[in-house]
Write a protein that holds these residues in place. Sequence first.
Motif, PDB file in Angstrom:
ATOM      1  N   GLU A  86      -0.764  65.876 -50.814  1.00 43.65           N
ATOM      2  CA  GLU A  86      -1.511  64.986 -49.931  1.00 43.65           C
ATOM      3  C   GLU A  86      -1.316  65.422 -48.486  1.00 43.65           C
ATOM      4  OE1 GLU A  86      -0.421  60.965 -50.547  1.00 43.65           O
ATOM      5  OE2 GLU A  86      -1.436  60.790 -52.485  1.00 43.65           O
ATOM      6  N   ALA A  87      -2.244  65.015 -47.656  1.00 44.57           N
ATOM      7  CA  ALA A  87      -2.169  65.337 -46.226  1.00 44.57           C
ATOM      8  C   ALA A  87      -2.607  64.116 -45.427  1.00 44.57           C
ATOM      9  CB  ALA A  87      -3.049  66.538 -45.900  1.00 44.57           C
ATOM     10  N   ILE A 394       0.003  68.603 -43.754  1.00 45.31           N
ATOM     11  CA  ILE A 394       0.196  68.718 -45.206  1.00 45.31           C
ATOM     12  C   ILE A 394       1.674  68.844 -45.500  1.00 45.31           C
ATOM     13  CG2 ILE A 394      -0.454  70.024 -47.255  1.00 45.31           C
ATOM     14  CD1 ILE A 394      -2.783  71.177 -45.562  1.00 45.31           C
ATOM     15  N   LEU A 417      -9.629  70.262 -48.590  1.00 41.54           N
ATOM     16  CA  LEU A 417      -9.271  68.870 -48.337  1.00 41.54           C
ATOM     17  C   LEU A 417     -10.319  67.979 -48.981  1.00 41.54           C
ATOM     18  CD1 LEU A 417      -8.249  69.159 -44.576  1.00 41.54           C
ATOM     19  CD2 LEU A 417      -6.763  69.234 -46.579  1.00 41.54           C
ATOM     20  N   ALA A 470      -4.975  67.524 -50.657  1.00 43.94           N
ATOM     21  CA  ALA A 470      -4.991  68.896 -50.166  1.00 43.94           C
ATOM     22  C   ALA A 470      -4.724  69.854 -51.316  1.00 43.94           C
ATOM     23  CB  ALA A 470      -3.949  69.085 -49.077  1.00 43.94           C
TER      24      ALA A 470
END
Length: 497
Positions: A86-87, A394, A417, A470
Amino acid sequence: MSASNQNNIPSRLKLKVVPPTSQKETVSPAKANPADTPTHQPSVEKTQPIKPAQSFNFGRLIIICGLVAGGIWVSQMPIPNSVRTEARLEPLPDSHRFVYMQVPGSVTKFWVNPGDFVNAGQRVASVATLELDAEIIQKQAKLQEQESSSSAALARIPVVQGKLEEAIQVELAAHRQVEETRQQIEQMKSGNPPPEIQKLQAEIEALSSKIPGIEAEIAGLQENLQGTEKLISNYEQPKYKELMARMPLQEKLQEYRSQKATFVANIGRKEQEILEIKHQISAKTEEIAAVKLETQQKLANRQDELASRVAIKQTAMQELAAAKDEVAVRTPVIQTLRKELQKLQSEQQKNQTLEAPISGIVVSQNLHEKVGKKMQDNQDILEIANLDKLVALIEVPQSDSDLVKGIVEKPSATVILQPLEPGLPAITTQIEKIEPVLQSDPSGQKQLLKVRAIVDNRQKLFQPNAKVYAQIEVSPIPLYQRVERELMKLLKIRKYV
Protein backbone atom coordinates in the motif's frame (compact mmCIF):
# COMPACT_ATOMS: atom_id res chain seq x y z
CA MET A 1 11.71 -44.21 -6.32
CA SER A 2 8.86 -45.53 -8.38
CA ALA A 3 10.33 -43.86 -11.40
CA SER A 4 13.61 -45.77 -10.98
CA ASN A 5 11.74 -49.13 -10.70
CA GLN A 6 9.90 -48.54 -13.88
CA ASN A 7 13.13 -47.82 -15.68
CA ASN A 8 14.40 -51.33 -14.72
CA ILE A 9 11.35 -53.29 -15.82
CA PRO A 10 12.36 -53.85 -19.46
CA SER A 11 15.63 -55.53 -18.56
CA ARG A 12 14.44 -57.92 -15.81
CA LEU A 13 10.77 -58.64 -16.14
CA LYS A 14 9.44 -61.54 -18.27
CA LEU A 15 5.69 -61.75 -18.43
CA LYS A 16 3.56 -64.87 -18.66
CA VAL A 17 0.37 -65.20 -20.68
CA VAL A 18 -2.59 -65.62 -18.42
CA PRO A 19 -6.05 -66.40 -19.70
CA PRO A 20 -8.60 -63.72 -19.20
CA THR A 21 -10.30 -63.74 -15.86
CA SER A 22 -12.64 -61.45 -13.98
CA GLN A 23 -11.77 -57.85 -13.46
CA LYS A 24 -10.85 -58.56 -9.89
CA GLU A 25 -8.32 -61.14 -10.97
CA THR A 26 -6.78 -59.02 -13.71
CA VAL A 27 -6.23 -56.12 -11.39
CA SER A 28 -4.46 -58.07 -8.73
CA PRO A 29 -1.27 -58.78 -10.73
CA ALA A 30 -0.85 -55.05 -11.10
CA LYS A 31 -0.86 -54.80 -7.35
CA ALA A 32 1.79 -57.43 -6.93
CA ASN A 33 4.94 -56.44 -5.21
CA PRO A 34 7.67 -55.81 -7.72
CA ALA A 35 10.07 -57.62 -5.47
CA ASP A 36 8.37 -60.91 -6.26
CA THR A 37 8.76 -60.65 -10.01
CA PRO A 38 12.35 -61.80 -10.21
CA THR A 39 11.38 -65.32 -8.88
CA HIS A 40 9.29 -66.08 -11.88
CA GLN A 41 11.15 -67.34 -14.98
CA PRO A 42 8.67 -67.42 -17.78
CA SER A 43 9.91 -68.48 -21.19
CA VAL A 44 10.65 -66.01 -23.85
CA GLU A 45 8.20 -67.53 -26.20
CA LYS A 46 5.40 -66.94 -23.76
CA THR A 47 6.29 -63.29 -23.32
CA GLN A 48 6.15 -62.25 -26.95
CA PRO A 49 2.38 -61.76 -27.05
CA ILE A 50 2.58 -58.81 -24.55
CA LYS A 51 4.63 -56.44 -26.74
CA PRO A 52 1.80 -53.91 -26.82
CA ALA A 53 2.03 -53.58 -23.02
CA GLN A 54 5.80 -53.08 -23.20
CA SER A 55 5.32 -50.21 -25.74
CA PHE A 56 2.74 -48.50 -23.43
CA ASN A 57 5.15 -48.55 -20.52
CA PHE A 58 7.87 -46.85 -22.54
CA GLY A 59 5.45 -44.09 -23.51
CA ARG A 60 4.43 -43.56 -19.93
CA LEU A 61 8.05 -43.46 -18.97
CA ILE A 62 8.80 -40.92 -21.63
CA ILE A 63 5.79 -38.85 -20.60
CA ILE A 64 6.73 -39.01 -16.96
CA CYS A 65 10.32 -38.13 -17.72
CA GLY A 66 9.13 -35.31 -19.92
CA LEU A 67 6.82 -34.05 -17.18
CA VAL A 68 9.58 -34.23 -14.64
CA ALA A 69 12.05 -32.52 -16.93
CA GLY A 70 9.41 -29.99 -17.93
CA GLY A 71 8.59 -29.31 -14.30
CA ILE A 72 12.25 -28.80 -13.53
CA TRP A 73 12.60 -26.56 -16.57
CA VAL A 74 9.48 -24.61 -15.70
CA SER A 75 10.59 -24.20 -12.12
CA GLN A 76 13.81 -22.67 -13.40
CA MET A 77 12.05 -20.38 -15.85
CA PRO A 78 12.11 -16.66 -14.82
CA ILE A 79 8.65 -15.22 -14.46
CA PRO A 80 7.57 -11.56 -14.11
CA ASN A 81 7.55 -10.52 -10.50
CA SER A 82 6.13 -7.61 -8.56
CA VAL A 83 5.87 -6.45 -4.97
CA ARG A 84 2.40 -5.53 -3.82
CA THR A 85 1.81 -3.21 -0.91
CA GLU A 86 0.00 0.00 0.00
CA ALA A 87 1.01 3.61 -0.46
CA ARG A 88 -0.12 6.98 0.85
CA LEU A 89 -0.38 10.00 -1.44
CA GLU A 90 0.98 13.30 -0.16
CA PRO A 91 1.78 16.64 -1.79
CA LEU A 92 5.34 17.28 -2.83
CA PRO A 93 7.39 19.03 -0.14
CA ASP A 94 7.97 22.06 -2.33
CA SER A 95 4.33 22.23 -3.38
CA HIS A 96 3.19 23.53 0.00
CA ARG A 97 2.87 27.28 0.32
CA PHE A 98 1.62 29.19 3.32
CA VAL A 99 -0.44 32.35 3.41
CA TYR A 100 1.17 34.61 5.99
CA MET A 101 -0.04 37.62 7.95
CA GLN A 102 1.77 40.58 6.44
CA VAL A 103 1.09 42.85 9.42
CA PRO A 104 -0.26 42.26 12.93
CA GLY A 105 -4.02 41.86 12.97
CA SER A 106 -6.79 39.31 13.04
CA VAL A 107 -8.66 37.28 10.46
CA THR A 108 -12.23 38.47 10.07
CA LYS A 109 -13.35 35.91 7.52
CA PHE A 110 -12.08 32.97 5.51
CA TRP A 111 -13.39 32.82 1.96
CA VAL A 112 -12.36 29.19 1.48
CA ASN A 113 -12.83 25.93 3.33
CA PRO A 114 -10.48 23.01 3.92
CA GLY A 115 -10.26 20.93 0.76
CA ASP A 116 -11.31 23.75 -1.59
CA PHE A 117 -9.35 24.25 -4.78
CA VAL A 118 -8.07 27.80 -5.21
CA ASN A 119 -6.36 29.59 -8.06
CA ALA A 120 -3.27 31.75 -7.68
CA GLY A 121 -4.35 35.28 -6.73
CA GLN A 122 -7.76 34.18 -5.43
CA ARG A 123 -9.00 35.84 -2.25
CA VAL A 124 -8.75 33.43 0.66
CA ALA A 125 -9.15 35.59 3.79
CA SER A 126 -10.05 39.06 5.02
CA VAL A 127 -7.91 40.62 7.73
CA ALA A 128 -8.48 43.45 10.20
CA THR A 129 -5.13 45.23 10.47
CA LEU A 130 -5.64 46.84 13.88
CA GLU A 131 -2.14 48.19 14.44
CA LEU A 132 -1.90 49.30 10.83
CA ASP A 133 -5.29 51.01 11.13
CA ALA A 134 -4.12 52.83 14.25
CA GLU A 135 -0.92 53.85 12.50
CA ILE A 136 -2.91 55.11 9.53
CA ILE A 137 -5.19 57.15 11.81
CA GLN A 138 -2.15 58.61 13.58
CA LYS A 139 -0.49 59.36 10.25
CA GLN A 140 -3.68 60.98 8.95
CA ALA A 141 -3.86 63.17 12.06
CA LYS A 142 -0.25 64.27 11.57
CA LEU A 143 -0.87 64.92 7.89
CA GLN A 144 -4.02 66.91 8.67
CA GLU A 145 -2.12 68.95 11.26
CA GLN A 146 0.70 69.66 8.83
CA GLU A 147 -1.71 70.49 6.01
CA SER A 148 -3.72 72.82 8.28
CA SER A 149 -0.57 74.62 9.39
CA SER A 150 0.67 74.82 5.81
CA SER A 151 -2.72 76.09 4.60
CA ALA A 152 -2.75 78.70 7.35
CA ALA A 153 0.78 79.74 6.41
CA LEU A 154 -0.20 79.90 2.73
CA ALA A 155 -3.24 82.01 3.64
CA ARG A 156 -1.04 84.34 5.69
CA ILE A 157 1.40 84.91 2.84
CA PRO A 158 -0.82 87.23 0.72
CA VAL A 159 -2.04 89.02 3.84
CA VAL A 160 1.47 89.57 5.13
CA GLN A 161 2.59 90.41 1.59
CA GLY A 162 -0.03 93.15 1.40
CA LYS A 163 0.90 94.30 4.86
CA LEU A 164 4.55 94.43 3.86
CA GLU A 165 3.82 96.38 0.69
CA GLU A 166 1.75 98.86 2.70
CA ALA A 167 4.51 99.13 5.29
CA ILE A 168 7.02 99.77 2.52
CA GLN A 169 4.84 102.58 1.10
CA VAL A 170 4.31 104.10 4.54
CA GLU A 171 8.02 103.86 5.23
CA LEU A 172 8.79 105.63 1.97
CA ALA A 173 6.28 108.38 2.86
CA ALA A 174 7.80 108.75 6.32
CA HIS A 175 11.24 108.83 4.80
CA ARG A 176 10.15 111.59 2.42
CA GLN A 177 8.71 113.58 5.31
CA VAL A 178 11.92 113.21 7.26
CA GLU A 179 13.92 114.37 4.28
CA GLU A 180 11.59 117.28 3.70
CA THR A 181 11.83 118.34 7.35
CA ARG A 182 15.58 117.95 7.31
CA GLN A 183 15.79 120.08 4.19
CA GLN A 184 13.66 122.75 5.88
CA ILE A 185 16.05 122.83 8.81
CA GLU A 186 19.02 123.01 6.49
CA GLN A 187 17.37 125.80 4.55
CA MET A 188 16.67 127.71 7.77
CA LYS A 189 20.29 127.29 8.75
CA SER A 190 21.43 128.45 5.35
CA GLY A 191 19.21 131.58 5.43
CA ASN A 192 16.48 130.25 3.24
CA PRO A 193 13.68 129.76 5.73
CA PRO A 194 10.32 128.38 4.80
CA PRO A 195 7.51 130.73 3.76
CA GLU A 196 6.00 130.78 7.19
CA ILE A 197 9.20 132.08 8.76
CA GLN A 198 9.76 134.40 5.83
CA LYS A 199 6.34 135.91 6.48
CA LEU A 200 7.15 136.34 10.15
CA GLN A 201 10.51 137.83 9.32
CA ALA A 202 8.81 140.22 6.92
CA GLU A 203 6.33 141.18 9.59
CA ILE A 204 9.22 141.74 12.02
CA GLU A 205 11.01 143.87 9.46
CA ALA A 206 7.83 145.84 8.87
CA LEU A 207 7.37 146.37 12.57
CA SER A 208 11.00 147.20 13.01
CA SER A 209 10.75 149.74 10.23
CA LYS A 210 8.04 151.63 12.18
CA ILE A 211 10.23 152.16 15.22
CA PRO A 212 12.62 154.72 13.66
CA GLY A 213 9.69 156.92 12.57
CA ILE A 214 8.09 156.69 15.96
CA GLU A 215 11.42 157.36 17.59
CA ALA A 216 11.84 160.40 15.32
CA GLU A 217 8.39 161.55 16.36
CA ILE A 218 9.33 160.98 19.96
CA ALA A 219 12.52 162.99 19.43
CA GLY A 220 10.50 165.85 17.92
CA LEU A 221 8.02 165.69 20.71
CA GLN A 222 10.85 165.67 23.21
CA GLU A 223 12.39 168.74 21.58
CA ASN A 224 9.02 170.43 21.67
CA LEU A 225 8.65 169.28 25.23
CA GLN A 226 12.02 170.68 26.13
CA GLY A 227 11.14 174.00 24.50
CA THR A 228 7.87 174.06 26.28
CA GLU A 229 9.53 173.14 29.57
CA LYS A 230 12.05 175.89 28.99
CA LEU A 231 9.30 178.42 28.39
CA ILE A 232 7.47 177.20 31.43
CA SER A 233 10.67 177.41 33.42
CA ASN A 234 11.11 181.00 32.25
CA TYR A 235 7.61 181.86 33.30
CA GLU A 236 8.08 180.28 36.64
CA GLN A 237 11.17 182.25 37.54
CA PRO A 238 10.69 184.32 40.74
CA LYS A 239 11.41 187.63 38.96
CA TYR A 240 8.49 186.92 36.72
CA LYS A 241 6.22 185.91 39.56
CA GLU A 242 4.44 189.22 39.75
CA LEU A 243 4.36 189.51 36.06
CA MET A 244 2.88 186.09 35.76
CA ALA A 245 0.18 187.02 38.10
CA ARG A 246 -1.40 188.88 35.40
CA MET A 247 -4.05 186.90 33.63
CA PRO A 248 -2.72 186.74 30.04
CA LEU A 249 0.60 185.34 31.09
CA GLN A 250 -1.06 182.89 33.39
CA GLU A 251 -3.09 181.62 30.54
CA LYS A 252 0.02 181.38 28.39
CA LEU A 253 1.77 179.42 31.10
CA GLN A 254 -1.20 177.19 31.39
CA GLU A 255 -1.13 176.66 27.64
CA TYR A 256 2.52 175.76 27.80
CA ARG A 257 1.83 173.34 30.57
CA SER A 258 -0.99 171.81 28.57
CA GLN A 259 1.33 171.48 25.60
CA LYS A 260 3.92 169.90 27.84
CA ALA A 261 1.37 167.38 29.07
CA THR A 262 0.37 166.72 25.50
CA PHE A 263 3.95 166.27 24.50
CA VAL A 264 4.56 163.98 27.45
CA ALA A 265 1.44 162.01 26.65
CA ASN A 266 2.38 161.73 23.00
CA ILE A 267 5.91 160.72 23.88
CA GLY A 268 4.53 158.11 26.26
CA ARG A 269 2.10 156.91 23.64
CA LYS A 270 4.83 156.70 21.03
CA GLU A 271 7.11 154.91 23.46
CA GLN A 272 4.26 152.55 24.25
CA GLU A 273 3.76 152.03 20.53
CA ILE A 274 7.45 151.24 20.21
CA LEU A 275 7.14 148.84 23.10
CA GLU A 276 4.18 147.20 21.47
CA ILE A 277 6.08 146.93 18.18
CA LYS A 278 9.05 145.45 20.00
CA HIS A 279 6.70 143.13 21.79
CA GLN A 280 5.24 142.11 18.45
CA ILE A 281 8.75 141.69 17.05
CA SER A 282 9.65 139.58 20.06
CA ALA A 283 6.51 137.56 19.60
CA LYS A 284 7.29 137.18 15.92
CA THR A 285 10.84 136.16 16.82
CA GLU A 286 9.55 133.70 19.36
CA GLU A 287 7.12 132.45 16.76
CA ILE A 288 10.02 132.00 14.36
CA ALA A 289 11.91 130.15 17.09
CA ALA A 290 8.81 128.08 17.76
CA VAL A 291 8.53 127.27 14.09
CA LYS A 292 12.16 126.24 14.06
CA LEU A 293 11.70 124.24 17.23
CA GLU A 294 8.53 122.74 15.85
CA THR A 295 10.40 121.84 12.72
CA GLN A 296 13.09 120.19 14.79
CA GLN A 297 10.43 118.37 16.79
CA LYS A 298 8.67 117.44 13.59
CA LEU A 299 11.93 116.03 12.29
CA ALA A 300 12.37 114.02 15.46
CA ASN A 301 8.78 112.82 15.34
CA ARG A 302 9.05 111.94 11.70
CA GLN A 303 12.31 110.14 12.35
CA ASP A 304 10.57 108.20 15.13
CA GLU A 305 7.70 107.51 12.76
CA LEU A 306 10.16 106.38 10.11
CA ALA A 307 11.85 104.07 12.61
CA SER A 308 8.44 102.70 13.59
CA ARG A 309 7.51 102.17 9.95
CA VAL A 310 10.85 100.49 9.34
CA ALA A 311 10.18 98.22 12.31
CA ILE A 312 6.70 97.46 10.98
CA LYS A 313 8.20 96.68 7.59
CA GLN A 314 10.84 94.45 9.19
CA THR A 315 8.13 92.67 11.18
CA ALA A 316 6.07 92.16 8.03
CA MET A 317 9.16 90.88 6.22
CA GLN A 318 9.88 88.50 9.07
CA GLU A 319 6.27 87.32 9.11
CA LEU A 320 6.36 86.80 5.36
CA ALA A 321 9.68 84.95 5.58
CA ALA A 322 8.36 82.87 8.48
CA ALA A 323 5.20 81.97 6.54
CA LYS A 324 7.21 81.06 3.46
CA ASP A 325 9.70 79.11 5.57
CA GLU A 326 6.86 77.28 7.28
CA VAL A 327 5.37 76.37 3.92
CA ALA A 328 8.80 75.36 2.64
CA VAL A 329 9.48 73.25 5.73
CA ARG A 330 6.05 71.65 5.89
CA THR A 331 5.81 70.91 2.15
CA PRO A 332 8.39 68.07 2.17
CA VAL A 333 6.97 66.84 5.47
CA ILE A 334 3.50 66.75 3.93
CA GLN A 335 4.83 65.01 0.85
CA THR A 336 6.60 62.45 3.02
CA LEU A 337 3.50 61.92 5.16
CA ARG A 338 1.36 61.53 2.05
CA LYS A 339 3.73 58.96 0.62
CA GLU A 340 3.86 57.12 3.95
CA LEU A 341 0.08 57.29 4.27
CA GLN A 342 -0.39 56.13 0.70
CA LYS A 343 2.03 53.28 1.37
CA LEU A 344 0.21 52.36 4.58
CA GLN A 345 -3.18 52.55 2.88
CA SER A 346 -1.88 50.48 -0.02
CA GLU A 347 -0.43 48.04 2.47
CA GLN A 348 -3.71 48.08 4.37
CA GLN A 349 -5.71 47.45 1.21
CA LYS A 350 -3.26 44.77 0.19
CA ASN A 351 -3.18 43.12 3.59
CA GLN A 352 -6.88 43.37 4.31
CA THR A 353 -7.37 40.76 1.62
CA LEU A 354 -5.00 37.81 1.55
CA GLU A 355 -4.60 35.97 -1.72
CA ALA A 356 -3.46 32.49 -2.62
CA PRO A 357 0.20 32.49 -3.71
CA ILE A 358 -0.29 29.37 -5.86
CA SER A 359 -3.06 27.27 -7.29
CA GLY A 360 -3.87 24.25 -5.20
CA ILE A 361 -5.93 22.67 -2.47
CA VAL A 362 -6.48 24.22 0.96
CA VAL A 363 -5.02 21.64 3.31
CA SER A 364 -5.30 23.61 6.56
CA GLN A 365 -7.92 22.40 9.02
CA ASN A 366 -10.02 24.16 11.67
CA LEU A 367 -9.84 27.53 9.98
CA HIS A 368 -12.74 28.82 12.07
CA GLU A 369 -10.56 28.67 15.18
CA LYS A 370 -8.33 31.40 13.75
CA VAL A 371 -11.15 33.87 13.07
CA GLY A 372 -10.88 36.86 15.43
CA LYS A 373 -7.61 35.64 16.91
CA LYS A 374 -4.88 38.26 17.08
CA MET A 375 -1.85 37.25 15.03
CA GLN A 376 1.58 38.71 14.45
CA ASP A 377 3.17 39.48 11.12
CA ASN A 378 4.75 36.54 9.25
CA GLN A 379 2.49 34.12 11.13
CA ASP A 380 0.96 31.53 8.82
CA ILE A 381 -2.81 31.27 8.79
CA LEU A 382 -3.49 28.95 5.88
CA GLU A 383 -1.65 26.29 3.90
CA ILE A 384 -2.17 25.53 0.21
CA ALA A 385 -0.79 22.53 -1.63
CA ASN A 386 -0.37 22.32 -5.37
CA LEU A 387 -1.70 18.87 -6.17
CA ASP A 388 -0.74 18.78 -9.84
CA LYS A 389 1.87 16.32 -8.65
CA LEU A 390 1.72 14.06 -5.61
CA VAL A 391 4.31 11.89 -4.03
CA ALA A 392 3.38 8.28 -3.34
CA LEU A 393 4.99 7.13 -0.10
CA ILE A 394 5.25 3.36 -0.52
CA GLU A 395 6.12 1.17 2.44
CA VAL A 396 7.65 -2.12 1.36
CA PRO A 397 7.87 -4.91 3.96
CA GLN A 398 11.34 -6.03 4.86
CA SER A 399 10.64 -9.48 3.33
CA ASP A 400 10.41 -7.88 -0.13
CA SER A 401 12.97 -5.13 0.38
CA ASP A 402 15.72 -7.09 -1.39
CA LEU A 403 13.61 -7.29 -4.55
CA VAL A 404 12.86 -3.56 -4.54
CA LYS A 405 16.43 -2.53 -3.79
CA GLY A 406 17.51 -4.46 -6.84
CA ILE A 407 15.73 -2.09 -9.21
CA VAL A 408 17.29 1.07 -7.94
CA GLU A 409 19.97 0.91 -10.61
CA LYS A 410 17.40 0.54 -13.37
CA PRO A 411 16.95 3.62 -15.53
CA SER A 412 13.13 3.37 -15.38
CA ALA A 413 11.86 1.53 -12.34
CA THR A 414 8.05 1.61 -12.50
CA VAL A 415 5.24 1.19 -10.05
CA ILE A 416 1.53 0.71 -10.75
CA LEU A 417 -0.81 2.57 -8.40
CA GLN A 418 -4.39 1.36 -8.13
CA PRO A 419 -6.87 3.67 -6.29
CA LEU A 420 -9.06 2.11 -3.64
CA GLU A 421 -12.09 3.90 -5.07
CA PRO A 422 -13.86 1.81 -7.69
CA GLY A 423 -13.94 3.18 -11.19
CA LEU A 424 -10.68 5.11 -11.02
CA PRO A 425 -8.03 3.92 -13.47
CA ALA A 426 -4.66 2.62 -12.39
CA ILE A 427 -1.68 4.77 -13.25
CA THR A 428 1.88 3.81 -13.93
CA THR A 429 4.70 6.04 -12.80
CA GLN A 430 8.39 5.85 -12.07
CA ILE A 431 10.07 5.41 -8.74
CA GLU A 432 11.92 8.54 -7.79
CA LYS A 433 13.82 7.43 -4.73
CA ILE A 434 14.41 4.41 -2.55
CA GLU A 435 15.65 5.06 0.96
CA PRO A 436 18.89 3.19 1.63
CA VAL A 437 17.99 2.31 5.23
CA LEU A 438 14.99 0.45 6.61
CA GLN A 439 12.77 2.36 8.98
CA SER A 440 10.45 1.25 11.74
CA ASP A 441 6.70 1.60 11.41
CA PRO A 442 4.79 3.63 14.03
CA SER A 443 4.31 0.53 16.16
CA GLY A 444 8.01 -0.26 16.06
CA GLN A 445 7.31 -3.94 15.29
CA LYS A 446 8.00 -3.91 11.55
CA GLN A 447 10.86 -2.71 9.42
CA LEU A 448 9.83 -1.03 6.21
CA LEU A 449 11.61 0.15 3.11
CA LYS A 450 10.49 3.62 2.12
CA VAL A 451 9.97 4.16 -1.61
CA ARG A 452 8.90 7.42 -3.26
CA ALA A 453 7.20 7.86 -6.62
CA ILE A 454 5.86 11.00 -8.31
CA VAL A 455 2.21 10.89 -9.43
CA ASP A 456 0.82 13.16 -12.16
CA ASN A 457 -2.37 14.52 -10.62
CA ARG A 458 -3.27 17.28 -13.05
CA GLN A 459 -6.67 15.65 -13.56
CA LYS A 460 -7.27 15.86 -9.80
CA LEU A 461 -8.07 12.17 -9.48
CA PHE A 462 -6.39 11.83 -6.09
CA GLN A 463 -6.55 13.69 -2.83
CA PRO A 464 -3.77 14.11 -0.27
CA ASN A 465 -3.57 11.41 2.41
CA ALA A 466 -5.42 8.98 0.16
CA LYS A 467 -4.31 5.35 0.21
CA VAL A 468 -3.70 3.32 -2.95
CA TYR A 469 -2.49 -0.12 -3.79
CA ALA A 470 1.04 -0.18 -5.13
CA GLN A 471 2.52 -2.80 -7.40
CA ILE A 472 6.26 -2.37 -7.91
CA GLU A 473 7.58 -4.17 -10.94
CA VAL A 474 10.84 -5.90 -9.92
CA SER A 475 13.27 -8.20 -11.69
CA PRO A 476 11.87 -11.61 -12.80
CA ILE A 477 12.79 -14.61 -10.58
CA PRO A 478 12.47 -18.40 -11.16
CA LEU A 479 9.12 -19.89 -10.40
CA TYR A 480 10.44 -22.09 -7.63
CA GLN A 481 11.90 -19.04 -5.87
CA ARG A 482 8.61 -17.24 -6.19
CA VAL A 483 6.76 -20.22 -4.71
CA GLU A 484 9.38 -20.55 -2.02
CA ARG A 485 9.13 -16.84 -1.04
CA GLU A 486 5.36 -16.97 -0.92
CA LEU A 487 5.40 -20.13 1.21
CA MET A 488 7.94 -18.63 3.56
CA LYS A 489 5.86 -15.47 3.97
CA LEU A 490 2.68 -17.52 4.38
CA LEU A 491 4.08 -20.05 6.83
CA LYS A 492 6.57 -17.59 8.40
CA ILE A 493 9.27 -20.24 7.97
CA ARG A 494 12.08 -17.74 8.40
CA LYS A 495 10.84 -17.06 11.86
CA TYR A 496 11.81 -20.56 12.93
CA VAL A 497 14.74 -21.40 10.62
